[in-house]
Design an enzyme around this catalytic site. Structure first.
Site, PDB file in Angstrom:
ATOM      1  N   SER A 124       0.892  -1.060   0.068  1.00  0.00           N
ATOM      2  CA  SER A 124       0.070   0.028  -0.156  1.00  0.00           C
ATOM      3  C   SER A 124       0.683   1.255  -0.021  1.00  0.00           C
ATOM      4  O   SER A 124       1.991   1.282   0.631  1.00  0.00           O
ATOM      5  CB  SER A 124      -0.775  -0.073   1.074  1.00  0.00           C
ATOM      6  OG  SER A 124      -1.217   1.279   1.476  1.00  0.00           O
ATOM      7  N   TYR A 148      -2.030  -0.813  10.859  1.00  0.00           N
ATOM      8  CA  TYR A 148      -2.298  -1.445   9.611  1.00  0.00           C
ATOM      9  C   TYR A 148      -1.096  -1.329   8.753  1.00  0.00           C
ATOM     10  O   TYR A 148      -0.546  -1.975   8.017  1.00  0.00           O
ATOM     11  CB  TYR A 148      -3.488  -0.732   8.739  1.00  0.00           C
ATOM     12  CG  TYR A 148      -3.842  -1.010   7.533  1.00  0.00           C
ATOM     13  CD1 TYR A 148      -3.948  -2.636   7.017  1.00  0.00           C
ATOM     14  CD2 TYR A 148      -3.266  -0.145   6.319  1.00  0.00           C
ATOM     15  CE1 TYR A 148      -4.132  -2.812   5.735  1.00  0.00           C
ATOM     16  CE2 TYR A 148      -3.464  -0.264   5.330  1.00  0.00           C
ATOM     17  CZ  TYR A 148      -3.786  -1.646   4.807  1.00  0.00           C
ATOM     18  OH  TYR A 148      -3.786  -2.036   3.306  1.00  0.00           O
ATOM     19  N   LYS A 152       1.817  -3.825   6.777  1.00  0.00           N
ATOM     20  CA  LYS A 152       2.391  -3.684   5.522  1.00  0.00           C
ATOM     21  C   LYS A 152       3.821  -3.603   5.142  1.00  0.00           C
ATOM     22  O   LYS A 152       4.491  -4.230   4.498  1.00  0.00           O
ATOM     23  CB  LYS A 152       1.613  -2.774   4.534  1.00  0.00           C
ATOM     24  CG  LYS A 152       0.177  -2.896   4.302  1.00  0.00           C
ATOM     25  CD  LYS A 152      -0.086  -4.207   3.655  1.00  0.00           C
ATOM     26  CE  LYS A 152      -1.664  -4.591   3.547  1.00  0.00           C
ATOM     27  NZ  LYS A 152      -1.555  -5.734   2.644  1.00  0.00           N
TER      28      LYS A 152
HETATM   29  P1  NAD Z   1     -10.805  -7.055   1.310  1.00  0.00           P
HETATM   30  O1  NAD Z   1     -11.110  -7.227   2.741  1.00  0.00           O
HETATM   31  O2  NAD Z   1     -12.387  -6.870   0.247  1.00  0.00           O
HETATM   32  O3  NAD Z   1     -10.433  -8.587   0.769  1.00  0.00           O
HETATM   33  C1  NAD Z   1      -9.473  -9.034   1.579  1.00  0.00           C
HETATM   34  C2  NAD Z   1      -9.963 -10.388   1.639  1.00  0.00           C
HETATM   35  O4  NAD Z   1      -9.045 -11.264   2.649  1.00  0.00           O
HETATM   36  C3  NAD Z   1     -11.300 -10.614   2.272  1.00  0.00           C
HETATM   37  O5  NAD Z   1     -12.101 -11.369   1.469  1.00  0.00           O
HETATM   38  C4  NAD Z   1     -10.934 -11.524   3.660  1.00  0.00           C
HETATM   39  O6  NAD Z   1     -12.235 -12.085   3.936  1.00  0.00           O
HETATM   40  C5  NAD Z   1      -9.832 -12.155   3.461  1.00  0.00           C
HETATM   41  N1  NAD Z   1      -9.174 -12.510   4.514  1.00  0.00           N
HETATM   42  C6  NAD Z   1      -8.798 -11.650   5.611  1.00  0.00           C
HETATM   43  N2  NAD Z   1      -8.145 -12.287   6.513  1.00  0.00           N
HETATM   44  C7  NAD Z   1      -7.701 -13.737   6.173  1.00  0.00           C
HETATM   45  C8  NAD Z   1      -7.116 -14.630   6.308  1.00  0.00           C
HETATM   46  N3  NAD Z   1      -6.384 -14.669   7.638  1.00  0.00           N
HETATM   47  N4  NAD Z   1      -7.324 -15.835   5.770  1.00  0.00           N
HETATM   48  C9  NAD Z   1      -7.792 -15.909   4.729  1.00  0.00           C
HETATM   49  N5  NAD Z   1      -8.602 -14.695   4.057  1.00  0.00           N
HETATM   50  C10 NAD Z   1      -8.321 -13.683   4.895  1.00  0.00           C
HETATM   51  O7  NAD Z   1     -10.036  -5.837   0.837  1.00  0.00           O
HETATM   52  P2  NAD Z   1      -9.338  -5.456  -0.709  1.00  0.00           P
HETATM   53  O8  NAD Z   1      -9.539  -3.947  -0.725  1.00  0.00           O
HETATM   54  O9  NAD Z   1      -9.763  -6.425  -1.449  1.00  0.00           O
HETATM   55  O10 NAD Z   1      -7.721  -5.530  -0.083  1.00  0.00           O
HETATM   56  C11 NAD Z   1      -6.770  -6.473  -0.587  1.00  0.00           C
HETATM   57  C12 NAD Z   1      -5.510  -6.359  -0.246  1.00  0.00           C
HETATM   58  O11 NAD Z   1      -4.933  -5.162  -0.769  1.00  0.00           O
HETATM   59  C13 NAD Z   1      -5.592  -6.150   1.401  1.00  0.00           C
HETATM   60  O12 NAD Z   1      -4.079  -6.953   1.704  1.00  0.00           O
HETATM   61  C14 NAD Z   1      -5.458  -4.783   1.523  1.00  0.00           C
HETATM   62  O13 NAD Z   1      -4.602  -4.386   2.735  1.00  0.00           O
HETATM   63  C15 NAD Z   1      -4.704  -4.246   0.468  1.00  0.00           C
HETATM   64  N6  NAD Z   1      -4.901  -2.786   0.059  1.00  0.00           N
HETATM   65  C16 NAD Z   1      -6.120  -2.288  -0.015  1.00  0.00           C
HETATM   66  C17 NAD Z   1      -6.490  -1.159  -0.359  1.00  0.00           C
HETATM   67  C18 NAD Z   1      -7.608  -0.726  -0.491  1.00  0.00           C
HETATM   68  O14 NAD Z   1      -7.894   0.622  -0.506  1.00  0.00           O
HETATM   69  N7  NAD Z   1      -8.840  -1.448  -0.737  1.00  0.00           N
HETATM   70  C19 NAD Z   1      -5.186  -0.255  -0.659  1.00  0.00           C
HETATM   71  C20 NAD Z   1      -3.943  -0.774  -0.485  1.00  0.00           C
HETATM   72  C21 NAD Z   1      -3.654  -2.189  -0.324  1.00  0.00           C
HETATM   73  C1  WQD Z   2      -9.394   9.769   0.679  1.00  0.00           C
HETATM   74  C2  WQD Z   2      -9.621  11.221   1.051  1.00  0.00           C
HETATM   75  C3  WQD Z   2      -9.936  11.875   3.398  1.00  0.00           C
HETATM   76  C4  WQD Z   2     -14.007   9.539   4.011  1.00  0.00           C
HETATM   77  C5  WQD Z   2      -6.700   4.818   3.016  1.00  0.00           C
HETATM   78  C6  WQD Z   2      -5.656   4.002   3.927  1.00  0.00           C
HETATM   79  C7  WQD Z   2      -4.592   3.676   2.795  1.00  0.00           C
HETATM   80  C8  WQD Z   2      -5.190   2.682   1.900  1.00  0.00           C
HETATM   81  C9  WQD Z   2      -6.261   3.164   1.030  1.00  0.00           C
HETATM   82  C10 WQD Z   2      -4.864   0.484   2.502  1.00  0.00           C
HETATM   83  C11 WQD Z   2      -8.914  11.658   2.154  1.00  0.00           C
HETATM   84  C12 WQD Z   2     -11.303  12.038   2.640  1.00  0.00           C
HETATM   85  C13 WQD Z   2     -12.701  10.054   3.331  1.00  0.00           C
HETATM   86  C14 WQD Z   2     -14.918  10.509   4.424  1.00  0.00           C
HETATM   87  C15 WQD Z   2     -13.498  12.368   3.604  1.00  0.00           C
HETATM   88  N1  WQD Z   2      -5.643   1.376   2.277  1.00  0.00           N
HETATM   89  N2  WQD Z   2     -12.566  11.444   3.251  1.00  0.00           N
HETATM   90  N3  WQD Z   2     -14.495  11.867   4.346  1.00  0.00           N
HETATM   91  O1  WQD Z   2      -7.116   7.748   3.680  1.00  0.00           O
HETATM   92  O2  WQD Z   2      -6.111   8.225   1.131  1.00  0.00           O
HETATM   93  O3  WQD Z   2      -6.281   5.817   2.478  1.00  0.00           O
HETATM   94  O4  WQD Z   2      -7.397   3.813   1.967  1.00  0.00           O
HETATM   95  O5  WQD Z   2      -3.911   0.267   2.211  1.00  0.00           O
HETATM   96  O6  WQD Z   2      -3.720   2.966   3.624  1.00  0.00           O
HETATM   97  O7  WQD Z   2      -5.414   4.838   4.541  1.00  0.00           O
HETATM   98  O8  WQD Z   2      -8.344   6.923   1.588  1.00  0.00           O
HETATM   99  O9  WQD Z   2     -10.567   7.006   1.053  1.00  0.00           O
HETATM  100  O10 WQD Z   2     -10.203   7.076   3.556  1.00  0.00           O
HETATM  101  O11 WQD Z   2      -9.663   8.805   2.161  1.00  0.00           O
HETATM  102  O12 WQD Z   2     -13.157  13.634   3.307  1.00  0.00           O
HETATM  103  O13 WQD Z   2     -15.851  10.044   5.121  1.00  0.00           O
HETATM  104  O14 WQD Z   2     -11.376  11.441   1.418  1.00  0.00           O
HETATM  105  O15 WQD Z   2      -9.804  12.733   4.204  1.00  0.00           O
HETATM  106  O16 WQD Z   2      -8.423  13.118   1.836  1.00  0.00           O
HETATM  107  P1  WQD Z   2      -6.860   7.341   2.375  1.00  0.00           P
HETATM  108  P2  WQD Z   2      -9.747   7.396   2.235  1.00  0.00           P
END
Ligand code: NAD
Ligand code: WQD
Length: 336
Positions: A124, A148, A152
């Site tokens: 991330s 979190y 990562k």
């Molecule tokens: P999500 O929660 O929709 O998907 C994650 C999946 O992992 C879920 O289906 C959950 O049931 C499964 N899971 C969690 N712990 C588990 C375990 N111990 N064993 C088996 N399955 C397990 O989330 P997503 O948005 O699809 O994210 C996928 C990956 O990408 C995550 O690792 C997340 O940290 C990373 N990521 C997401 C974002 C985002 O904003 N969505 C941003 C950066 C990184």
């Molecule tokens: C985006 C913008 C908020 C909600 C997060 C995690 C990051 C990554 C992606 C996993 C910001 C603003 C948000 C609301 C708002 N996840 N906002 N009102 O914070 O960039 O990233 O998700 O790895 O680790 O921190 O994403 O969608 O929460 O926010 O004004 O109700 O929207 O302040 O500027 P963020 P976000």
């Protein structure tokens, strides 16, 4: 040979499984359904006309993971499984360290045991911490501001150490910026539990009337309109980056961290206005105080993904918001 997709019923995982099935890849999914449902599997089958093998298991369960590798001829792993809510991670940090860090170590151990040494990991942009200035480049120093993010970062350190210890490993750590959007069919999309933490699910639930109004966290940042700026990336583009990464693994020994973003920044109010324009629905909002831990501007330098993977984002903000709106308006309660 099959690819193992951990977390494959989740938001990004399900979109990636669609793209893999569309290229006739055999897919085995392991998910414990902690944050997803098997309904996404039915929808994936509806979109592709193909079925992935699904195994309900926890990546922390070493015996269960061994059974998966025994029963299937796995060539590589895309590792999405993990907990991802920043706020929750500050409340229950041990669950995050256990699930994300220990779970990954179990997975890596079992991969080692079965001599499967190809991995794409979901990292991330959070690993850039709060002290770097955008555009964020892969060579910048990393840090974390919450449990979190720490998970990562720790996992990335583990992956770099592992690749250094054994030249047979090929690992790509994809650093996602802000994934949004949904499959163009409207059949799969983001389906958060409870009140959404992230901007787009919040805005779309306001648009369908599930939530009353958006709180905009701060309008006094040094940005185009005072609201936070992020690099939003279409989830299908992100899914396709995983296919490119899997293809690149054989020629990329070691561990390589690669940004997955567009390189463009968009503010909260620009998102709200675009959403209004596309959905033709009003999005009531109120300016509230800054959210602790937020920074003004985050966007990627997206060159490395292009150079190393031959990947770049192809979908623009209109595609991202139109697809989010199609998913949300056709499935106001997600998969339920
Ligand atoms: P999500 O929660 O929709 O998907 C994650 C999946 O992992 C879920 O289906 C959950 O049931 C499964 N899971 C969690 N712990 C588990 C375990 N111990 N064993 C088996 N399955 C397990 O989330 P997503 O948005 O699809 O994210 C996928 C990956 O990408 C995550 O690792 C997340 O940290 C990373 N990521 C997401 C974002 C985002 O904003 N969505 C941003 C950066 C990184
Ligand atoms: C985006 C913008 C908020 C909600 C997060 C995690 C990051 C990554 C992606 C996993 C910001 C603003 C948000 C609301 C708002 N996840 N906002 N009102 O914070 O960039 O990233 O998700 O790895 O680790 O921190 O994403 O969608 O929460 O926010 O004004 O109700 O929207 O302040 O500027 P963020 P976000």
């Amino acid at each position: 040979m099959s690819l193992l997709i951990t977390g494959g019923t989740g938001y990004i995982g399900s979109h990636t499984v669609v793209e893999l099935l569309n290229t006739n890849q055999d897919v085995v999914i392991v998910d414990n359904l902690a944050n997803s449902s098997t309904k996404s599997l039915d929808r994936v089958e509806q979109i592709t006309g193909k079925k992935a093998t699904f195994i309900k298991a926890d990546i922390c369960d070493k015996e269960a993971m061994r059974e998966v590798f025994k029963a299937h001829d796995i060539s590589g792993v895309i590792h999405f499984a993990g907990l991802k809510a920043v706020g929750e991670s500050t409340q229950i940090p041990l669950s995050y360290y256990h699930n994300n860090v220990s779970g990954t170590v179990v997975l890596l151990d079992v991969m080692n045991e079965f001599n499967v040494k190809n991995l794409v990991f979901s990292s991330s942009a959070t690993v850039y911490g709060e002290n770097n200035t955008s555009p964020l480049v892969e060579t910048m120093p990393t840090s974390a501001t919450n449990p979190y993010g720490q998970t990562k970062l720790m996992i990335e350190h583990i992956l770099f150490d592992l690749a250094k210890s054994d030249p047979d490993w090929s690992i790509i750590s994809l650093r996602y910026f802000n994934p949004i959007g949904a499959h163009a069919s409207g059949l799969i999309g983001e389906n958060p539990n409870g009140i959404p933490n992230n901007l787009l699910p919040f805005v779309s639930q306001v648009a369908v009337g599930r939530l009353k109004q958006l709180q905009v966290f701060g309008d006094d940042y040094d940005t185009i309109d005072g609201t936070g700026v992020r690099d939003y990336i279409h989830v299908v583009d992100l899914a396709l980056a995983h296919l490119k990464a899997v293809a690149a693994l054989p020629k990329l020994p070691g561990c390589t961290a690669i940004n997955v973003g567009t390189g463009n920044g968009t503010s909260v109010l620009q998102i709200v206005n675009k959403f209004k324009e596309i959905s033709k629905v009003d999005i009531p909002y109120q300016i509230s105080p800054r959210r602790p831990g937020d920074i003004a501007t985050v966007f990627a330098e997206a060159k490395l993904a292009h150079e190393v993977l031959g990947w770049q984002a192809e979908r623009d903000l209109t595609d991202m918001i139109s697809d989010t709106w199609r998913w949300q308006s056709e499935n106001p309660n997600g998969f339920e």
